[in-house]
Scaffold this active site. Structure first.
Site, PDB file in Angstrom:
ATOM      1  N   HIS A   1    -142.150  35.735 101.890  1.00 30.56           N
ATOM      2  CA  HIS A   1    -141.657  37.111 102.018  1.00 30.56           C
ATOM      3  C   HIS A   1    -141.397  37.662 100.623  1.00 30.56           C
ATOM      4  O   HIS A   1    -140.470  37.229  99.940  1.00 30.56           O
ATOM      5  CB  HIS A   1    -140.378  37.107 102.844  1.00 30.56           C
ATOM      6  CG  HIS A   1    -139.884  38.471 103.197  1.00 30.56           C
ATOM      7  ND1 HIS A   1    -140.452  39.636 102.712  1.00 30.56           N
ATOM      8  CD2 HIS A   1    -138.861  38.876 104.008  1.00 30.56           C
ATOM      9  CE1 HIS A   1    -139.811  40.672 103.192  1.00 30.56           C
ATOM     10  NE2 HIS A   1    -138.837  40.241 103.987  1.00 30.56           N
TER      11      HIS A   1
ATOM     12  N   CYS B   1    -136.272  45.387 102.570  1.00 33.11           N
ATOM     13  CA  CYS B   1    -137.647  44.892 102.592  1.00 33.11           C
ATOM     14  C   CYS B   1    -138.656  45.937 103.032  1.00 33.11           C
ATOM     15  O   CYS B   1    -139.852  45.657 103.085  1.00 33.11           O
ATOM     16  CB  CYS B   1    -137.737  43.659 103.485  1.00 33.11           C
ATOM     17  SG  CYS B   1    -136.595  42.352 102.985  1.00 33.11           S
TER      18      CYS B   1
ATOM     19  N   GLU C   1    -139.986  42.849 116.648  1.00 36.57           N
ATOM     20  CA  GLU C   1    -141.216  43.556 116.279  1.00 36.57           C
ATOM     21  C   GLU C   1    -142.246  43.476 117.401  1.00 36.57           C
ATOM     22  O   GLU C   1    -142.916  44.471 117.721  1.00 36.57           O
ATOM     23  CB  GLU C   1    -141.796  42.978 114.989  1.00 36.57           C
ATOM     24  CG  GLU C   1    -143.020  43.717 114.496  1.00 36.57           C
ATOM     25  CD  GLU C   1    -143.514  43.256 113.143  1.00 36.57           C
ATOM     26  OE1 GLU C   1    -144.384  43.935 112.558  1.00 36.57           O
ATOM     27  OE2 GLU C   1    -143.028  42.207 112.652  1.00 36.57           O
TER      28      GLU C   1
ATOM     29  N   HIS D   1    -144.929  42.867 109.992  1.00 44.50           N
ATOM     30  CA  HIS D   1    -143.918  42.428 109.026  1.00 44.50           C
ATOM     31  C   HIS D   1    -143.623  40.948 109.227  1.00 44.50           C
ATOM     32  O   HIS D   1    -143.589  40.178 108.260  1.00 44.50           O
ATOM     33  CB  HIS D   1    -142.646  43.255 109.213  1.00 44.50           C
ATOM     34  CG  HIS D   1    -141.557  42.932 108.247  1.00 44.50           C
ATOM     35  ND1 HIS D   1    -141.662  43.173 106.895  1.00 44.50           N
ATOM     36  CD2 HIS D   1    -140.324  42.383 108.433  1.00 44.50           C
ATOM     37  CE1 HIS D   1    -140.549  42.794 106.280  1.00 44.50           C
ATOM     38  NE2 HIS D   1    -139.723  42.309 107.197  1.00 44.50           N
TER      39      HIS D   1
ATOM     40  N   PHE E   1    -133.242  44.492 105.987  1.00 37.87           N
ATOM     41  CA  PHE E   1    -131.832  44.357 106.309  1.00 37.87           C
ATOM     42  C   PHE E   1    -131.185  45.737 106.421  1.00 37.87           C
ATOM     43  O   PHE E   1    -131.474  46.640 105.633  1.00 37.87           O
ATOM     44  CB  PHE E   1    -131.105  43.575 105.217  1.00 37.87           C
ATOM     45  CG  PHE E   1    -131.369  42.083 105.239  1.00 37.87           C
ATOM     46  CD1 PHE E   1    -131.847  41.456 106.360  1.00 37.87           C
ATOM     47  CD2 PHE E   1    -131.106  41.314 104.117  1.00 37.87           C
ATOM     48  CE1 PHE E   1    -132.080  40.088 106.381  1.00 37.87           C
ATOM     49  CE2 PHE E   1    -131.328  39.949 104.121  1.00 37.87           C
ATOM     50  CZ  PHE E   1    -131.823  39.333 105.258  1.00 37.87           C
TER      51      PHE E   1
ATOM     52  N   LYS F   1    -147.152  36.538 105.842  1.00 40.01           N
ATOM     53  CA  LYS F   1    -146.080  35.811 105.161  1.00 40.01           C
ATOM     54  C   LYS F   1    -146.260  34.304 105.231  1.00 40.01           C
ATOM     55  O   LYS F   1    -145.603  33.559 104.498  1.00 40.01           O
ATOM     56  CB  LYS F   1    -144.723  36.263 105.687  1.00 40.01           C
ATOM     57  CG  LYS F   1    -144.425  37.712 105.257  1.00 40.01           C
ATOM     58  CD  LYS F   1    -143.113  38.223 105.762  1.00 40.01           C
ATOM     59  CE  LYS F   1    -142.825  39.628 105.206  1.00 40.01           C
ATOM     60  NZ  LYS F   1    -143.783  40.644 105.689  1.00 40.01           N
TER      61      LYS F   1
END
Length: 593
Positions: A517, A341, A493, A482, A578, A512
């Protein structure tokens, strides 16, 4: 600021004597409390004042103004059991700063001259205030008035304060080129086009919908951020048939960005550009998984002859970049970045470097993805990564940073920026949104899917992006997070942002909740939004987040848009994937005028 090398290493072995026993060269503290507080003076001269008193002339051991004290002969004072040659201790006074006009970049040194072991502390002025360290914001900054007070009271308090004005810049040899953003394009769940995206963000709308196709029947989660129109219908039929869905998104976004940058419809030739000096850099994880799934289904149901010869070229993640290259006749390069991502953000960063170092003059950079497919949805659901919240209350089921967040919402789309060497853009009179100032990468090396809860890898990418931009942490004025709305990811984060930003209160937003996402496209679309935030001076709210989780402890913008603060010029756009892929893009607001 100079210090006495002899006095900076004085061993302090205090003992008590009478004032009558003190002689020139002694290091003396006038009381036990002064000795405890490391407040010492060099005796430069003694003179009988009366039969009962002695006048001592005293000077701070690291330099300063003299002071006289009249003490009774029997008064006890503390000496450090070390002699100092007063001729080596400078006599100096701190000049007043009341009438000095401070400028950003000025430095002020403050030395506690009465402490033989003290070191000078330097503050730098940035954004109208003084910072001990421009990249460590764990100490509060100091206003101009406090610095002026330091200088005014320095002689009385035993300090030496010096002001060092910022030096006039000298011409330097040419280095890496400055990169700017001149065009934007987007296809998102809020609609086709940048205007639809920006209006939706400011209005607090989301584009998450129920998946009503029969192939999604029986899935435990049936909501996703899907583009509300068929992209194939917006392209010539023959061209659309040779593109997968992600490539269709990419071509539409690239065309919009190309035109927004002021180039002619059609591509490089129509714009009078050398196609070999233009590049494409797009991020994707899979691109469009449905093509391969469809080919496999045809093989099983109807045999090998039913599998289209276009299956392989339409399956590879690089199809979006190649189709943009074909559509606009770009021959410089067509790069594809696949880093989960973080793909879109890393693709933009790589394009920045390609322009900086002269490989190309212009690049279309961003990301495209179309993975709202039954198998991908089922896989994410099996991981317990997807939100189970529905759409019944009208609230977005994607809830970044919220107390009741429960996972991310899968999505699709594309976001593309036109990046350009500044001199190239100015030579053609282009409108410039902002500077693409820098970027940073890191890896968690922690787990194949889960983030490192310490946030240390993310913090490293954040610091690298700021450093690559030639800036400092005190310059950061906004973060586009993010924040996927997963419990672990949001907290990691947040931990990283707190570690890097320190005491600075920086408005943070996460998109998001509006979009879901968008996987490999997330970095591209969120970079477009961050550019617009700088350009318009407005921070969109974080949709879906009614109550921020106390553990987040960030200034999350919720409810309504907020004006962008003026005490900085860098905005950061974060993307993490990931496997521990971390990428951060640093964008710089243009100075007024």
């Amino acid at each position: 600021m100079s210090t006495s090398s002899a006095s900076s290493h004085i061993p302090i072995r205090p003992h008590t004597v009478s004032a009558a026993e003190v002689i020139p060269g002694d290091l003396v503290a006038l009381s036990p409390a002064d000795a405890e507080a490391q407040c010492w003076y060099v005796v430069t001269h003694t003179l009988p004042e009366s039969p009962e008193t002695i006048r001592m002339s005293l000077r701070p051991p690291l330099g300063g103004v003299d002071r006289d004290e009249v003490l009774g002969r029997e008064r006890e004072v503390t000496v450090a059991c070390r002699r100092i040659d007063a001729r080596n201790v400078p006599r100096l006074s701190s000049p007043g700063l009341e009438d000095v006009r401070f400028r950003d970049g000025d430095r002020v040194g403050s030395l506690r001259a009465v402490d033989p072991g003290a070191a000078e502390v330097t503050y730098v002025r940035r954004w109208g205030i003084w910072h001990r360290d421009l990249d460590d914001c764990t100490e509060p900054p100091v206003p101009d008035a406090e610095v002026r007070r330091w200088a005014r009271d320095a002689d009385r308090d035993g300090y030496v304060v010096r002001h060092h004005p910022v030096a006039v810049r000298e011409a330097v040899a040419a280095g890496p080129r400055r990169v700017v953003v001149t065009g934007l394009g987007a296809v998102t769940p809020l609609g086709v086009g940048v205007d639809e995206l920006w209006r939706g963000l400011l209005d607090g709308r989301h584009g998450i919908r129920e998946l009503d196709g029969e192939e999604f029947g029986g899935l435990p989660v049936r909501v996703a951020g899907t583009v509300p129109v068929d992209p194939a219908g917006l392209l010539p039929r023959a061209a659309a048939r040779r593109m997968n869905r992600a490539a269709q998104f990419a071509v539409l976004a690239a065309r919009e960005a190309w035109g927004d940058a002021g180039f002619a419809d059609g591509g490089t030739r129509e714009s009078g550009l050398d196609p070999a000096r233009i590049g494409v850099s797009l991020g994707a994880i899979l691109g469009d998984a449905s093509v391969l799934v469809g080919g496999d289904r045809n093989l099983r149901d109807r045999g090998p002859r039913a599998v289209s010869p276009l299956t392989t070229p339409m399956t590879v993640p690089s199809q979006a970049a190649s189709q943009v290259s074909l559509d606009l006749h770009i021959t410089g390069e067509a790069r594809t970045v696949t880093s989960a991502c973080a793909s879109g953000t890393e693709a933009i960063g790589q394009a920045v470097d390609r322009i900086r170092y002269g490989r190309v003059d212009v690049a279309l950079a961003g990301g495209a993805e179309a993975v709202v497919t039954p198998a991908i949805m089922a896989s994410f659901a099996s991981m317990r990564a997807l939100s189970r919240a529905g759409l019944d209350d009208g609230r977005s089921p994607s809830r970044p940073f919220a107390k009741d967040r429960g996972g991310f919402v899968n999505g699709e789309g594309a976001g593309v920026l036109v990046l350009e060497a500044e001199e190239h853009a100015r030579a053609r009179g282009a409108r410039i949104y902002c500077e693409a100032a820098g970027w940073g990468l890191s890896a968690d090396a922690h787990h194949m899917a889960a983030p490192d809860p310490s946030g240390s890898g993310v913090a490293l990418a954040l610091r690298r992006a700021v450093q690559d931009a030639g800036g400092h942490v005190v310059d950061v004025v906004h973060v586009n997070a993010h924040a996927t709305a997963t419990a672990e990811g949001d907290l990691a984060e947040a931990e990283a942002l707190r570690a890097v930003l320190g005491l600075r209160s920086v408005p943070v937003t996460a998109l998001k909740g509006h979009l879901g996402h968008l996987q490999g496209a997330a970095g591209g679309v969120e970079a477009v939004a961050t550019v617009l935030t700088l350009h318009h001076g407005t921070v969109p709210p974080t949709v879906g987040c009614r109550e921020v989780d106390d553990a987040v402890a960030l200034d999350v913008v919720t409810g309504a848009p907020r004006s962008l603060p003026s005490d900085g010029d860098l905005a950061l756009s974060n993307s993490f994937g990931f496997g521990g892929h971390n990428a951060v893009l640093a964008l710089r607001r243009l100075a007024a005028g």
